[in-house]
Design a protein around this motif. Structure first.
Motif, PDB file in Angstrom:
ATOM      1  N   LEU A   1     -39.927 113.066  18.715  1.00 42.11           N
ATOM      2  CA  LEU A   1     -41.071 113.945  17.999  1.00 42.11           C
ATOM      3  C   LEU A   1     -40.715 114.093  16.635  1.00 42.11           C
ATOM      4  O   LEU A   1     -40.354 115.412  16.148  1.00 42.11           O
ATOM      5  CB  LEU A   1     -41.196 115.124  18.749  1.00 42.11           C
ATOM      6  N   PRO A   2     -40.786 113.111  15.598  1.00 41.58           N
ATOM      7  CA  PRO A   2     -40.356 113.210  14.162  1.00 41.58           C
ATOM      8  C   PRO A   2     -41.250 114.138  13.532  1.00 41.58           C
ATOM      9  O   PRO A   2     -40.594 114.632  12.403  1.00 41.58           O
ATOM     10  CB  PRO A   2     -40.217 111.784  13.795  1.00 41.58           C
ATOM     11  N   GLU A   3     -42.391 114.307  13.797  1.00 43.90           N
ATOM     12  CA  GLU A   3     -43.341 115.041  13.119  1.00 43.90           C
ATOM     13  C   GLU A   3     -44.041 116.102  13.970  1.00 43.90           C
ATOM     14  O   GLU A   3     -44.646 115.710  15.077  1.00 43.90           O
ATOM     15  CB  GLU A   3     -44.362 114.187  12.264  1.00 43.90           C
ATOM     16  N   LEU A   4     -44.054 117.324  13.519  1.00 32.30           N
ATOM     17  CA  LEU A   4     -44.773 118.386  14.383  1.00 32.30           C
ATOM     18  C   LEU A   4     -46.152 118.645  13.639  1.00 32.30           C
ATOM     19  O   LEU A   4     -46.470 118.085  12.624  1.00 32.30           O
ATOM     20  CB  LEU A   4     -44.000 119.967  14.159  1.00 32.30           C
ATOM     21  N   PRO A   5     -46.983 119.125  14.673  1.00 32.85           N
ATOM     22  CA  PRO A   5     -48.285 119.300  14.058  1.00 32.85           C
ATOM     23  C   PRO A   5     -48.450 120.528  13.509  1.00 32.85           C
ATOM     24  O   PRO A   5     -47.451 121.123  13.026  1.00 32.85           O
ATOM     25  CB  PRO A   5     -49.164 119.585  15.659  1.00 32.85           C
ATOM     26  N   GLY A   6     -49.715 120.776  12.649  1.00 28.60           N
ATOM     27  CA  GLY A   6     -49.684 121.551  11.572  1.00 28.60           C
ATOM     28  C   GLY A   6     -49.479 123.081  12.286  1.00 28.60           C
ATOM     29  O   GLY A   6     -49.423 123.856  11.446  1.00 28.60           O
ATOM     30  N   TRP A   7     -49.789 123.345  13.441  1.00 25.49           N
ATOM     31  CA  TRP A   7     -49.588 124.663  14.080  1.00 25.49           C
ATOM     32  C   TRP A   7     -48.486 125.001  14.066  1.00 25.49           C
ATOM     33  O   TRP A   7     -48.164 126.239  14.364  1.00 25.49           O
ATOM     34  CB  TRP A   7     -50.709 124.910  15.174  1.00 25.49           C
ATOM     35  N   ALA A   8     -47.339 124.128  14.011  1.00 23.69           N
ATOM     36  CA  ALA A   8     -46.282 124.519  14.387  1.00 23.69           C
ATOM     37  C   ALA A   8     -45.256 124.436  13.111  1.00 23.69           C
ATOM     38  O   ALA A   8     -45.208 123.794  12.353  1.00 23.69           O
ATOM     39  CB  ALA A   8     -45.715 123.437  15.672  1.00 23.69           C
ATOM     40  N   ASP A   9     -44.143 125.357  13.350  1.00 22.92           N
ATOM     41  CA  ASP A   9     -42.944 125.295  12.355  1.00 22.92           C
ATOM     42  C   ASP A   9     -41.809 124.946  13.040  1.00 22.92           C
ATOM     43  O   ASP A   9     -41.475 124.708  14.280  1.00 22.92           O
ATOM     44  CB  ASP A   9     -42.791 126.946  12.008  1.00 22.92           C
ATOM     45  N   ALA A  10     -40.971 124.142  12.199  1.00 20.03           N
ATOM     46  CA  ALA A  10     -39.657 123.315  12.647  1.00 20.03           C
ATOM     47  C   ALA A  10     -38.650 124.207  13.056  1.00 20.03           C
ATOM     48  O   ALA A  10     -38.681 125.525  12.293  1.00 20.03           O
ATOM     49  CB  ALA A  10     -39.401 122.294  11.743  1.00 20.03           C
ATOM     50  N   GLY A  11     -37.782 123.999  13.551  1.00 22.36           N
ATOM     51  CA  GLY A  11     -36.397 124.776  13.938  1.00 22.36           C
ATOM     52  C   GLY A  11     -36.230 125.252  15.102  1.00 22.36           C
ATOM     53  O   GLY A  11     -35.200 125.607  15.808  1.00 22.36           O
ATOM     54  N   LYS A  12     -37.394 125.432  16.005  1.00 21.76           N
ATOM     55  CA  LYS A  12     -37.432 125.947  17.472  1.00 21.76           C
ATOM     56  C   LYS A  12     -37.971 125.226  18.380  1.00 21.76           C
ATOM     57  O   LYS A  12     -39.165 125.726  18.971  1.00 21.76           O
ATOM     58  CB  LYS A  12     -37.469 127.302  17.288  1.00 21.76           C
ATOM     59  N   THR A  13     -37.743 123.702  18.375  1.00 20.97           N
ATOM     60  CA  THR A  13     -38.395 122.971  19.399  1.00 20.97           C
ATOM     61  C   THR A  13     -37.719 122.890  20.695  1.00 20.97           C
ATOM     62  O   THR A  13     -36.654 122.230  20.783  1.00 20.97           O
ATOM     63  CB  THR A  13     -38.528 121.511  18.671  1.00 20.97           C
ATOM     64  N   TRP A  14     -38.208 123.558  21.650  1.00 21.96           N
ATOM     65  CA  TRP A  14     -37.488 123.648  22.863  1.00 21.96           C
ATOM     66  C   TRP A  14     -37.907 123.156  24.090  1.00 21.96           C
ATOM     67  O   TRP A  14     -39.168 122.688  24.261  1.00 21.96           O
ATOM     68  CB  TRP A  14     -37.450 125.324  23.135  1.00 21.96           C
ATOM     69  N   ALA A  15     -36.799 122.799  25.094  1.00 19.23           N
ATOM     70  CA  ALA A  15     -37.252 122.431  26.277  1.00 19.23           C
ATOM     71  C   ALA A  15     -38.477 121.304  26.495  1.00 19.23           C
ATOM     72  O   ALA A  15     -39.430 121.390  27.207  1.00 19.23           O
ATOM     73  CB  ALA A  15     -37.658 123.570  27.251  1.00 19.23           C
ATOM     74  N   PRO A  16     -38.268 120.081  25.797  1.00 22.73           N
ATOM     75  CA  PRO A  16     -39.105 119.041  25.728  1.00 22.73           C
ATOM     76  C   PRO A  16     -39.338 118.385  27.362  1.00 22.73           C
ATOM     77  O   PRO A  16     -38.035 118.142  27.785  1.00 22.73           O
ATOM     78  CB  PRO A  16     -38.865 118.155  24.763  1.00 22.73           C
ATOM     79  N   GLU A  17     -40.237 118.030  27.669  1.00 22.48           N
ATOM     80  CA  GLU A  17     -40.430 117.286  28.953  1.00 22.48           C
ATOM     81  C   GLU A  17     -41.633 116.190  28.931  1.00 22.48           C
ATOM     82  O   GLU A  17     -42.497 116.524  28.643  1.00 22.48           O
ATOM     83  CB  GLU A  17     -40.537 118.285  30.205  1.00 22.48           C
ATOM     84  N   ALA A  18     -41.116 115.005  29.273  1.00 16.76           N
ATOM     85  CA  ALA A  18     -42.157 113.925  29.370  1.00 16.76           C
ATOM     86  C   ALA A  18     -42.398 113.316  30.739  1.00 16.76           C
ATOM     87  O   ALA A  18     -41.791 113.517  31.649  1.00 16.76           O
ATOM     88  CB  ALA A  18     -41.397 112.644  28.570  1.00 16.76           C
ATOM     89  N   ILE A  19     -43.658 112.630  30.729  1.00 17.48           N
ATOM     90  CA  ILE A  19     -44.225 112.221  32.010  1.00 17.48           C
ATOM     91  C   ILE A  19     -44.913 110.916  31.602  1.00 17.48           C
ATOM     92  O   ILE A  19     -45.611 110.703  30.583  1.00 17.48           O
ATOM     93  CB  ILE A  19     -45.223 113.072  32.512  1.00 17.48           C
ATOM     94  N   GLN A  20     -44.892 109.845  32.601  1.00 14.87           N
ATOM     95  CA  GLN A  20     -45.658 108.451  32.285  1.00 14.87           C
ATOM     96  C   GLN A  20     -46.769 108.719  33.026  1.00 14.87           C
ATOM     97  O   GLN A  20     -46.901 108.841  34.228  1.00 14.87           O
ATOM     98  CB  GLN A  20     -44.650 107.456  32.807  1.00 14.87           C
ATOM     99  N   LEU A  21     -48.119 108.657  32.420  1.00 12.01           N
ATOM    100  CA  LEU A  21     -49.063 108.715  32.909  1.00 12.01           C
ATOM    101  C   LEU A  21     -49.978 107.345  33.436  1.00 12.01           C
ATOM    102  O   LEU A  21     -50.655 107.449  34.288  1.00 12.01           O
ATOM    103  CB  LEU A  21     -50.150 109.572  32.127  1.00 12.01           C
ATOM    104  N   ALA A  22     -49.441 106.358  32.702  1.00  9.79           N
ATOM    105  CA  ALA A  22     -49.966 104.884  32.873  1.00  9.79           C
ATOM    106  C   ALA A  22     -49.016 104.167  32.071  1.00  9.79           C
ATOM    107  O   ALA A  22     -48.170 104.453  31.420  1.00  9.79           O
ATOM    108  CB  ALA A  22     -51.511 104.689  32.352  1.00  9.79           C
ATOM    109  N   PRO A  23     -49.050 102.757  32.638  1.00  8.71           N
ATOM    110  CA  PRO A  23     -48.483 101.676  31.595  1.00  8.71           C
ATOM    111  C   PRO A  23     -48.514 101.953  30.024  1.00  8.71           C
ATOM    112  O   PRO A  23     -49.622 101.901  29.467  1.00  8.71           O
ATOM    113  CB  PRO A  23     -48.819 100.432  32.196  1.00  8.71           C
ATOM    114  N   GLY A  24     -47.647 102.027  29.362  1.00  8.28           N
ATOM    115  CA  GLY A  24     -47.746 102.288  27.791  1.00  8.28           C
ATOM    116  C   GLY A  24     -48.380 103.563  27.459  1.00  8.28           C
ATOM    117  O   GLY A  24     -48.991 103.808  26.266  1.00  8.28           O
ATOM    118  N   ARG A  25     -48.406 104.638  28.265  1.00  8.38           N
ATOM    119  CA  ARG A  25     -48.779 105.995  28.014  1.00  8.38           C
ATOM    120  C   ARG A  25     -47.990 107.219  28.450  1.00  8.38           C
ATOM    121  O   ARG A  25     -47.693 107.198  29.738  1.00  8.38           O
ATOM    122  CB  ARG A  25     -50.373 106.078  28.585  1.00  8.38           C
TER     123      ARG A  25
END
Length: 613
Positions: A366-390
């Motif tokens: 996640l090289p860029e955070l959205p505008g609502w978020a500040d950097a420095g405390k990006t915790w506990a990420p989890e990913a899931i595959q919902l479809a091929p290529g997504r």
């Protein structure tokens, strides 16, 4: 002309005073701001609104007992000053008034020790303190520097300035040396004694480096290393207690009467590695230290985060030896992708592995955070595959508007990213409940998507609940109403539960979760059995199923994977005795889970070689 000169002088004095007063005033005003107000750019001078939350957090938080640190510093500095006065005054009296062979040589040797760099004495002093059994006690920061060469020199010179006729008169009255010292010299030396006492008190009060080496438990720390710990706990070091920032750190600094002369930043991270365990390895290990340093420096040129490979059929924990908290892994094709909390300048570091054991860094998911978020405390990420290529990544970040930790989602076409979050606001952010953290996606056997998370209630002194809510088919929106599943109720759970995830086996739905303070050895992992994703859920009687032992401390915040029919638990844990540090920090462990009568049994933490998955 005289008036102009006087006005000019006063102007210069006022400007100089402002140089010293403005930082102190800024610190006090910042301590009274909200989290968002303290982070605002351009900054506001006056708090709007005023908030005492920073003081409330630091004074009522068991993980950073600032008042205990204050009392420890006060006691240690006072005892140190008294010991310095006792040793320096007696030695100075002997060198100033008594006649004995070698007096001049002895005084020269004492003064000569002032030219020895203090850092060169750290290792011998550490060994002595360890063998005396004083590690992690206040005696370790009081006694070693109680013999002050400067104090001896300072008081000797003052004693020499006192007329000898006063002592001769006391001798005629029948006084002995001790009586002359106590009843004549000491009363006349009150200014010098007071000066030395103040200097000794402040030296011990501001000492940062030595306490970092010899004090390990949070409740034993003095203020300088304590504020270093506070800086890491409340900024940049992730864990289950978000929603803290500059206001709290400024509040802690304001509580402290005099700021430390040392900056407790990167030096703390370097110094934390020295613990009692590292020195109990014996004289041979200490003799090999220079070679180890050379090898370590060479290794820094291109480190791998994974465990060193020896027997191809076996592996030894930890599988990731660097700081990688809150790990979660998914398999795509023949490659495993592991995501963990921010570190190394990356918002969401991602590692890859062919076998769950040998991991290699693969950049920032996640090289860029959205505008609502500040950097420095990006915790506990989890990913899931919902479809091929997504792929969808759920993560926790600091909400700019709320000042709390909030959950966001981002989308990518590849498992390693880059993920993009185009949302204007968080997916979920229960600011009134302390914020929302530790999101975990789950797809049930019927294809329905669900999101688990925890409200960060321990950040504001309320209950921490594990919540669940259905996700839309694209995984980007919450559908319906959230459901409360469980909260902290058992003694082993302490003040919080966190890090939830679902796992279904043989038709039975398990809810795994971590509990208690993340930076202490009481942190552990447990589970509950749920009738459906919306509950009800019943906690297991045998909890916790993963806890600290001799090889790993504070294991938890896990994720579960299945490979070739075998179930494995990925989780983080501290090296014993180094809870709360960042080097090496929370390492990733991998242990097998077997199922006995429908109950998960974790075979760990295991520090000995075991067969690879």
């Amino acid at each position: 002309m005289t008036t102009l000169r006087r006005a000019g002088r006063y102007t210069v004095l006022v400007l100089l005073a402002l140089v010293f007063v403005v930082p102190l005033l800024w610190m006090i005003l910042t301590s009274l701001k909200t989290y968002g107000g303290a982070q605002r750019i351009p900054p506001d001078w006056l708090p709007n609104p005023f908030s005492g939350y920073g003081y409330e957090r630091i004074l009522n938080n068991a993980e950073s007992p600032v008042l205990r640190w204050f009392l420890n510093s006060m006691l240690a500095a006072t005892l140190h000053a008294l010991l310095v006065l006792a040793t320096a005054s007696t030695a100075a009296y002997a060198l100033a008034r008594l006649r004995f062979r070698g007096r001049g040589v002895g005084f020269a040797l004492i003064v000569g020790t002032l030219f020895v760099p203090p850092t060169s004495l750290i290792i011998p002093n550490f060994v002595i303190v360890e063998r005396l059994g004083w590690l992690d006690t206040l005696a370790a920061v009081v006694v070693p520097s109680a013999a002050s060469a400067f104090g001896v020199f300072f008081l000797r010179q003052f004693f020499l300035s006192i007329p000898g006729e006063l002592e001769e008169a006391a001798v005629l009255d029948g006084a002995n040396h001790w009586q002359i010292f106590v009843r004549v010299l000491l009363p006349l030396s009150k200014p010098a004694l007071a000066t030395l006492a103040v200097l000794s008190f402040l030296t011990n009060w501001n000492d940062f480096l030595w306490p970092v080496y010899v004090l390990f438990s949070p409740e034993q720390l003095t203020l300088p290393p304590g504020l270093g710990l506070l800086q890491r706990v409340h900024h940049g070091l992730p864990g289950g207690d978000g929603g803290r920032g500059a206001g709290q750190r400024a509040g802690a600094a304001a509580v402290r009467p005099r700021p430390a002369a040392h900056h407790p930043g990167r030096l703390a991270q370097r110094a934390e590695g020295m613990t009692a365990r590292s020195w109990r390895r014996g004289a041979a290990a200490r003799a090999a230290a220079p070679l180890a340093a050379v090898l370590l420096a060479a290794g820094c040129a291109g480190p791998t985060p994974s465990t060193p490979r020896s027997d191809a059929r076996m592996f030894t924990n930890p599988v990731v030896r660097t700081n990688a908290p809150d790990p979660q892994a998914i398999r795509v094709g023949q490659t495993w992708y592991l995501f963990h909390t921010n570190g190394g300048g990356r918002n969401v570091p991602v590692l890859t592995s062919p076998d769950l054991v040998d991991w290699a860094a693969a950049g920032d998911a996640l090289p860029e955070l959205p505008g609502w978020a500040d950097a420095g405390k990006t915790w506990a990420p989890e990913a899931i595959q919902l479809a091929p290529g997504r792929f969808v990544l759920y993560y926790t970040a600091a909400g700019r508007e709320s000042g709390r930790q909030c959950v966001g989602r981002a989308v990518a076409s590849a498992p390693e990213g880059p993920y993009r979050d185009d949302s204007a606001s968080p997916l979920v952010c229960q600011a009134e409940l302390g914020g929302s953290i530790d999101a975990s996606p789950y797809r049930d056997d019927d294809g329905s998507l669900w999101l688990l998370w925890k409200n960060d209630g321990n950040a504001v002194g309320v209950d921490t609940w594990i919540w669940v809510q259905r996700l839309s088919t694209d995984g980007l929106r919450l559908v319906g109403e959230p459901t409360l599943l469980l909260k902290q109720t058992e003694p082993w759970e302490g003040a919080l539960v966190e890090g939830p995830f679902f796992h279904r086996r043989d038709g039975r739905l398990y809810l795994f979760f971590a509990a208690n303070a993340y930076n202490r050895k009481v942190y552990a992992e447990g589970y509950a059995v749920c009738e459906s994703p919306t509950g009800p859920c019943v906690k297991a009687a045998e909890n916790p199923i993963l806890r600290s032992n001799a090889v790993a401390s504070g294991p938890g915040h896990a994720s579960m994977v299945v490979k070739d029919g075998r179930t494995w638990l990925l989780y983080h844990a501290w090296p014993p005795g180094q809870e709360g540090t960042t080097d090496p920090g929370r390492q990733v462990w991998l242990d097998e889970v077997t199922w006995v009568d429908g109950r998960p049994v974790v075979h760990g933490p295991t520090g000995t070689p075991q067969p690879r998955p």
